[in-house]
Design an enzyme around this catalytic site. Sequence first.
Site, PDB file in Angstrom:
ATOM      1  N   MET A   1       0.846  -1.173   0.000  1.00  0.00           N
ATOM      2  CA  MET A   1       0.000   0.000   0.000  1.00  0.00           C
ATOM      3  C   MET A   1       0.895   1.240   0.000  1.00  0.00           C
ATOM      4  O   MET A   1       1.458   1.601   1.021  1.00  0.00           O
ATOM      5  CB  MET A   1      -0.912  -0.017   1.227  1.00  0.00           C
ATOM      6  CG  MET A   1      -1.594   1.290   1.474  1.00  0.00           C
ATOM      7  SD  MET A   1      -2.762   1.369   2.858  1.00  0.00           S
ATOM      8  CE  MET A   1      -2.049   0.422   4.138  1.00  0.00           C
ATOM      9  N   PRO A   2       1.046   1.917  -1.133  1.00  0.00           N
ATOM     10  CA  PRO A   2       1.837   3.139  -1.183  1.00  0.00           C
ATOM     11  C   PRO A   2       1.167   4.267  -0.390  1.00  0.00           C
ATOM     12  O   PRO A   2      -0.049   4.443  -0.432  1.00  0.00           O
ATOM     13  CB  PRO A   2       1.881   3.499  -2.665  1.00  0.00           C
ATOM     14  CG  PRO A   2       1.522   2.255  -3.390  1.00  0.00           C
ATOM     15  CD  PRO A   2       0.616   1.503  -2.470  1.00  0.00           C
ATOM     16  N   ILE A   3       2.000   5.002   0.331  1.00  0.00           N
ATOM     17  CA  ILE A   3       1.545   6.188   1.056  1.00  0.00           C
ATOM     18  C   ILE A   3       2.391   7.362   0.577  1.00  0.00           C
ATOM     19  O   ILE A   3       3.623   7.320   0.663  1.00  0.00           O
ATOM     20  CB  ILE A   3       1.686   6.018   2.575  1.00  0.00           C
ATOM     21  CG1 ILE A   3       0.856   4.832   3.053  1.00  0.00           C
ATOM     22  CG2 ILE A   3       1.279   7.303   3.296  1.00  0.00           C
ATOM     23  CD1 ILE A   3       1.081   4.463   4.502  1.00  0.00           C
TER      24      ILE A   3
END
Length: 64
Positions: A1-3
């Site tokens: 999950m990229p933030i």
Amino acid sequence: MPIVQVHLLEGRSKELKQQLISEITAAVSRTLGNSPETIRVLLHDIPPENWGVAGLPMSNRGDN
């Protein structure tokens, strides 16, 4: 999950921030191949008096 975290001087409109979130999400999805549902974008509005450049707060610079 990229933030993705973006720090910016406060004062931008809700609509402009919504557009930024949408475009960042699209770019990350396109580049990394992640589904948009897995991408988080965090905008941090910083008051000009809390952002310093060249030893001066942005609130004193007159160019913010």
